[in-house]
Design a protein around this motif. Structure first.
Motif, mmCIF file in Angstrom:
data_model
loop_
_atom_site.group_PDB
_atom_site.id
_atom_site.type_symbol
_atom_site.label_atom_id
_atom_site.label_comp_id
_atom_site.label_asym_id
_atom_site.label_seq_id
_atom_site.Cartn_x
_atom_site.Cartn_y
_atom_site.Cartn_z
ATOM 1 N N GLY A 1 0.601 -1.216 0.021
ATOM 2 C CA GLY A 1 -0.001 0.080 -0.009
ATOM 3 C C GLY A 1 0.728 1.352 0.025
ATOM 4 O O GLY A 1 0.262 2.501 -0.075
ATOM 5 N N LEU A 2 2.143 0.958 0.053
ATOM 6 C CA LEU A 2 2.960 2.488 0.241
ATOM 7 C C LEU A 2 3.003 3.355 -1.046
ATOM 8 O O LEU A 2 2.784 4.395 -1.291
ATOM 9 C CB LEU A 2 4.476 2.059 0.338
ATOM 10 N N ALA A 3 3.155 2.616 -2.225
ATOM 11 C CA ALA A 3 3.217 3.218 -3.625
ATOM 12 C C ALA A 3 1.582 4.166 -3.937
ATOM 13 O O ALA A 3 1.700 5.265 -4.198
ATOM 14 C CB ALA A 3 3.107 2.456 -4.675
ATOM 15 N N GLU A 4 0.538 3.553 -3.311
ATOM 16 C CA GLU A 4 -0.678 4.032 -3.411
ATOM 17 C C GLU A 4 -0.843 5.276 -2.446
ATOM 18 O O GLU A 4 -1.502 6.251 -2.621
ATOM 19 C CB GLU A 4 -1.939 3.066 -2.990
ATOM 20 N N ALA A 5 -0.247 5.219 -1.269
ATOM 21 C CA ALA A 5 -0.263 6.231 -0.290
ATOM 22 C C ALA A 5 0.513 7.405 -0.760
ATOM 23 O O ALA A 5 0.242 8.511 -0.521
ATOM 24 C CB ALA A 5 0.250 5.694 1.285
ATOM 25 N N LEU A 6 1.688 7.133 -1.107
ATOM 26 C CA LEU A 6 2.497 8.376 -1.844
ATOM 27 C C LEU A 6 1.647 8.913 -2.944
ATOM 28 O O LEU A 6 1.893 10.223 -2.953
ATOM 29 C CB LEU A 6 3.743 7.643 -2.468
ATOM 30 N N ALA A 7 1.047 8.097 -3.770
ATOM 31 C CA ALA A 7 0.375 8.657 -4.702
ATOM 32 C C ALA A 7 -0.639 9.604 -4.784
ATOM 33 O O ALA A 7 -1.161 10.413 -5.132
ATOM 34 C CB ALA A 7 -0.048 7.719 -5.975
ATOM 35 N N ALA A 8 -1.249 9.158 -3.189
ATOM 36 C CA ALA A 8 -2.511 9.826 -3.036
ATOM 37 C C ALA A 8 -2.264 11.271 -2.131
ATOM 38 O O ALA A 8 -3.032 11.998 -1.880
ATOM 39 C CB ALA A 8 -3.438 8.794 -2.144
ATOM 40 N N ALA A 9 -1.139 11.344 -1.561
ATOM 41 C CA ALA A 9 -0.741 12.390 -0.448
ATOM 42 C C ALA A 9 -0.727 13.536 -1.389
ATOM 43 O O ALA A 9 -0.167 13.708 -2.351
ATOM 44 C CB ALA A 9 0.823 12.033 0.056
ATOM 45 N N GLN A 10 -1.111 14.846 -0.379
ATOM 46 C CA GLN A 10 -0.955 15.964 -0.868
ATOM 47 C C GLN A 10 -0.032 16.886 0.143
ATOM 48 O O GLN A 10 -0.499 16.651 1.473
ATOM 49 C CB GLN A 10 -2.546 16.692 -1.118
ATOM 50 N N VAL A 11 0.408 17.580 -0.087
ATOM 51 C CA VAL A 11 1.268 18.534 0.662
ATOM 52 C C VAL A 11 0.657 19.737 1.142
ATOM 53 O O VAL A 11 -0.187 20.465 0.752
ATOM 54 C CB VAL A 11 2.423 19.255 -0.197
ATOM 55 N N PRO A 12 0.261 19.542 2.556
ATOM 56 C CA PRO A 12 -0.593 20.743 3.235
ATOM 57 C C PRO A 12 0.274 22.044 2.986
ATOM 58 O O PRO A 12 1.413 22.084 2.957
ATOM 59 C CB PRO A 12 -0.314 20.496 4.882
ATOM 60 N N GLU A 13 -0.676 23.028 2.899
ATOM 61 C CA GLU A 13 -0.142 24.297 3.005
ATOM 62 C C GLU A 13 0.749 24.700 4.051
ATOM 63 O O GLU A 13 0.419 24.456 5.274
ATOM 64 C CB GLU A 13 -1.397 25.310 2.802
ATOM 65 N N GLY A 14 1.663 25.327 3.845
ATOM 66 C CA GLY A 14 2.721 26.009 4.673
ATOM 67 C C GLY A 14 3.625 24.746 5.367
ATOM 68 O O GLY A 14 4.232 24.820 6.254
ATOM 69 N N TRP A 15 3.396 23.696 4.823
ATOM 70 C CA TRP A 15 4.462 22.517 5.576
ATOM 71 C C TRP A 15 5.745 22.701 5.336
ATOM 72 O O TRP A 15 6.384 23.355 4.398
ATOM 73 C CB TRP A 15 4.186 21.146 4.709
ATOM 74 N N ALA A 16 6.811 22.594 6.283
ATOM 75 C CA ALA A 16 8.056 22.598 6.321
ATOM 76 C C ALA A 16 8.660 20.983 6.719
ATOM 77 O O ALA A 16 8.010 20.394 7.375
ATOM 78 C CB ALA A 16 8.485 23.456 7.245
#
Length: 149
Positions: free
Chosen positions: A125-140
């Motif tokens: 499931g790691l590939a799917e989790a990577l593909a679905a992830a979105q960077v939150p606004e302001g992430w550092a």
């Protein structure tokens, strides 16, 4: 056709980031392309720190700490280059920062590929989790957050 494996996705991002930074260094691209590569680098760091590293922590924990520290070294360069792109600075004025960032990437990426990516595909499931992830606004990245805190 199935989605790429976790290691293939992350390795392709390394190649795309390197290509964009190299293009800015040798003059074969422009600020727009560099800005895209820097945004991809931000996304890539997020995917690693928020998705990949937690999945691998039990097996390669010490390596993750090193990778996070190195992300922190890249962060200010990435931020200053992105700001310069937004301001329309000429690529020639960015060469020192580009050289430094590219050098860090060339030391950092092979370690990730050999140590972390080599075991990433063993995690369901790691590939799917990577593909679905979105960077939150302001992430550092974690190293930057720790230094601020």
């Amino acid at each position: 056709m199935s989605a790429p494996s976790a290691s293939a996705l992350l390795q392709q991002q390394h190649e795309d980031i390197d290509f964009g930074v190299q293009g800015a260094m040798d003059g074969s691209s422009d600020q727009v392309e560099l800005a895209r590569s820097l945004e991809l680098l931000r996304t890539h760091l997020y995917l690693e720190e928020a998705v990949l590293f937690p999945a691998l922590e039990g097996s390669v924990g010490l390596s993750i700490m090193v990778m996070e520290r190195e992300h922190g070294l890249m962060w200010p360069l990435m931020e200053s280059l992105a700001q310069a792109c937004r301001e329309g600075a000429k690529l020639e004025t960015m060469q020192d920062a580009l050289d430094e960032l590219f050098g860090l990437l060339q030391l950092h990426n092979p370690k990730e590929e050999q140590i972390l990516y080599s075991v990433a595909d063993d995690h369901a499931g790691l590939a799917e989790a990577l593909a679905a992830a979105q960077v939150p606004e302001g992430w550092a990245c974690k190293a930057v957050v720790r230094s601020r805190g």
